[in-house]
Design a protein around this motif. Structure first.
Motif, PDB file in Angstrom:
ATOM      1  N   PHE A   1      66.609  -1.243 -37.054  1.00 26.78           N
ATOM      2  CA  PHE A   1      67.608  -2.012 -36.302  1.00 26.78           C
ATOM      3  C   PHE A   1      67.590  -3.507 -36.646  1.00 26.78           C
ATOM      4  O   PHE A   1      68.118  -4.307 -35.882  1.00 26.78           O
ATOM      5  CB  PHE A   1      67.440  -1.851 -34.784  1.00 26.78           C
ATOM      6  CG  PHE A   1      67.675  -0.462 -34.271  1.00 26.78           C
ATOM      7  CD1 PHE A   1      68.960  -0.003 -34.028  1.00 26.78           C
ATOM      8  CD2 PHE A   1      66.611   0.385 -34.030  1.00 26.78           C
ATOM      9  CE1 PHE A   1      69.180   1.283 -33.546  1.00 26.78           C
ATOM     10  CE2 PHE A   1      66.814   1.672 -33.548  1.00 26.78           C
ATOM     11  CZ  PHE A   1      68.105   2.124 -33.308  1.00 26.78           C
ATOM     12  N   THR A   2      67.049  -3.886 -37.779  1.00 25.13           N
ATOM     13  CA  THR A   2      67.061  -5.296 -38.132  1.00 25.13           C
ATOM     14  C   THR A   2      66.893  -5.471 -39.627  1.00 25.13           C
ATOM     15  O   THR A   2      66.437  -4.569 -40.326  1.00 25.13           O
ATOM     16  CB  THR A   2      65.942  -6.065 -37.388  1.00 25.13           C
ATOM     17  OG1 THR A   2      66.109  -7.469 -37.602  1.00 25.13           O
ATOM     18  CG2 THR A   2      64.565  -5.634 -37.873  1.00 25.13           C
ATOM     19  N   ARG A   3      67.261  -6.635 -40.103  1.00 24.10           N
ATOM     20  CA  ARG A   3      67.072  -7.009 -41.496  1.00 24.10           C
ATOM     21  C   ARG A   3      65.944  -8.032 -41.540  1.00 24.10           C
ATOM     22  O   ARG A   3      66.147  -9.220 -41.421  1.00 24.10           O
ATOM     23  CB  ARG A   3      68.369  -7.602 -42.048  1.00 24.10           C
ATOM     24  CG  ARG A   3      68.331  -7.977 -43.519  1.00 24.10           C
ATOM     25  CD  ARG A   3      69.654  -8.598 -43.911  1.00 24.10           C
ATOM     26  NE  ARG A   3      69.665  -8.986 -45.308  1.00 24.10           N
ATOM     27  CZ  ARG A   3      70.670  -9.647 -45.894  1.00 24.10           C
ATOM     28  NH1 ARG A   3      71.737  -9.981 -45.176  1.00 24.10           N
ATOM     29  NH2 ARG A   3      70.600  -9.966 -47.152  1.00 24.10           N
ATOM     30  N   GLY A   4      64.726  -7.539 -41.671  1.00 25.37           N
ATOM     31  CA  GLY A   4      63.582  -8.416 -41.546  1.00 25.37           C
ATOM     32  C   GLY A   4      63.434  -8.894 -40.109  1.00 25.37           C
ATOM     33  O   GLY A   4      63.811  -8.210 -39.163  1.00 25.37           O
ATOM     34  N   THR A   5      62.894 -10.083 -39.931  1.00 23.42           N
ATOM     35  CA  THR A   5      62.626 -10.593 -38.584  1.00 23.42           C
ATOM     36  C   THR A   5      63.716 -11.513 -38.065  1.00 23.42           C
ATOM     37  O   THR A   5      63.607 -12.035 -36.964  1.00 23.42           O
ATOM     38  CB  THR A   5      61.291 -11.353 -38.564  1.00 23.42           C
ATOM     39  OG1 THR A   5      61.344 -12.408 -39.538  1.00 23.42           O
ATOM     40  CG2 THR A   5      60.129 -10.422 -38.897  1.00 23.42           C
ATOM     41  N   ALA A   6      64.786 -11.737 -38.841  1.00 25.84           N
ATOM     42  CA  ALA A   6      65.845 -12.654 -38.417  1.00 25.84           C
ATOM     43  C   ALA A   6      66.773 -11.965 -37.419  1.00 25.84           C
ATOM     44  O   ALA A   6      67.459 -11.011 -37.768  1.00 25.84           O
ATOM     45  CB  ALA A   6      66.649 -13.126 -39.627  1.00 25.84           C
ATOM     46  N   PRO A   7      66.839 -12.426 -36.164  1.00 26.86           N
ATOM     47  CA  PRO A   7      67.678 -11.756 -35.160  1.00 26.86           C
ATOM     48  C   PRO A   7      69.164 -11.809 -35.483  1.00 26.86           C
ATOM     49  O   PRO A   7      69.931 -10.986 -34.984  1.00 26.86           O
ATOM     50  CB  PRO A   7      67.352 -12.503 -33.865  1.00 26.86           C
ATOM     51  CG  PRO A   7      66.826 -13.823 -34.300  1.00 26.86           C
ATOM     52  CD  PRO A   7      66.115 -13.571 -35.584  1.00 26.86           C
ATOM     53  N   THR A   8      69.595 -12.778 -36.306  1.00 24.14           N
ATOM     54  CA  THR A   8      71.014 -12.850 -36.643  1.00 24.14           C
ATOM     55  C   THR A   8      71.452 -11.665 -37.497  1.00 24.14           C
ATOM     56  O   THR A   8      72.642 -11.446 -37.677  1.00 24.14           O
ATOM     57  CB  THR A   8      71.313 -14.153 -37.407  1.00 24.14           C
ATOM     58  OG1 THR A   8      70.427 -14.251 -38.528  1.00 24.14           O
ATOM     59  CG2 THR A   8      71.135 -15.359 -36.508  1.00 24.14           C
TER      60      THR A   8
END
Length: 216
Positions: free
Chosen positions: A173-180
């Protein structure tokens, strides 16, 4: 059941394999393969939502990411060659969102959304392009220098590049640790194998996942 040989991890949104609180927020997505490679999220505000009956999938439970900062993460690594399969849908209308990635965000499965989602595998452009807001089964089988990809009932496509870098700390549910870059959409299940599947093996996994989820 999907093929079990060389199965590295399997996350299935069936309630038997998801730890949720009274609000349906997911603290742990348990590994159905028996290999104990669980996906976790200890922070309440970042927990995705478990749904017993997702819209458009009335008989199937799934997990929904809010596109803000929801995600699940792990501490294990997976070195190519390997194969990934995911059943889900993207609801995002703009931006590049990560469905599966590692913590470096240099290697990910990304949905670049617009009128359709152009999916990329581990930083390499893929031939897969599912329709936005529609359920899909996606598969990738990658090894150094060569990647296969498959969408739903379409034929397997080949890309003359692939990853040799390990996936360190796999995330959903994410692209690495960047919440954007958090994924806005639903995931029904994800499977990882520690081999690069042939076209015939990919078709067998897709067929089993479609029998379970009724996507096409």
């Amino acid at each position: 059941m999907p093929p079990l040989a060389n199965l590295f991890a399997w996350w299935d949104a069936n309630p038997d394999f998801v730890n949720v609180n009274d609000l349906g927020l997911v603290s742990q997505w348990n590994d159905r393969s028996g290999n104990a490679r669980h996906m976790k999220q200890p922070t309440g505000s970042k927990k995705p939502q478990w749904k017993a009956n997702l819209s458009g999938s009335p008989t199937r439970a799934g997990i929904k990411g809010d596109g803000l900062d929801d995600h699940l993460e792990s501490i294990f690594n997976l070195d190519p060659p390997c194969s990934f399969y995911a059943v889900g849908r993207s609801l995002e209308t703009s931006g590049a969102r990560g469905m599966i990635s590692d913590k470096s965000s240099a290697r990910e499965i990304v949905t670049d959304s617009g009128t359709s989602s152009n999916l990329k595998l581990l930083g390499t452009n893929s031939v897969i392009a599912p329709t936005l807001n529609s359920w899909f089964i996606m598969g990738w089988a990658t090894a150094p220098g060569f990647t296969r990809s498959k969408l739903d009932s379409e034929a397997v496509g080949d890309v003359a590049s692939g990853s040799s870098a390990p996936l360190g700390g796999l995330m959903l549910f994410t692209r690495g640790t960047a919440p954007t870059y958090a994924f806005y959409g639903d995931i029904l299940e994800v499977l990882l194998y520690n081999v690069q599947h042939t076209a015939e093996e990919m078709a067998a996994v897709h067929s089993a996942l479609n029998a379970r989820n009724g996507v096409y």
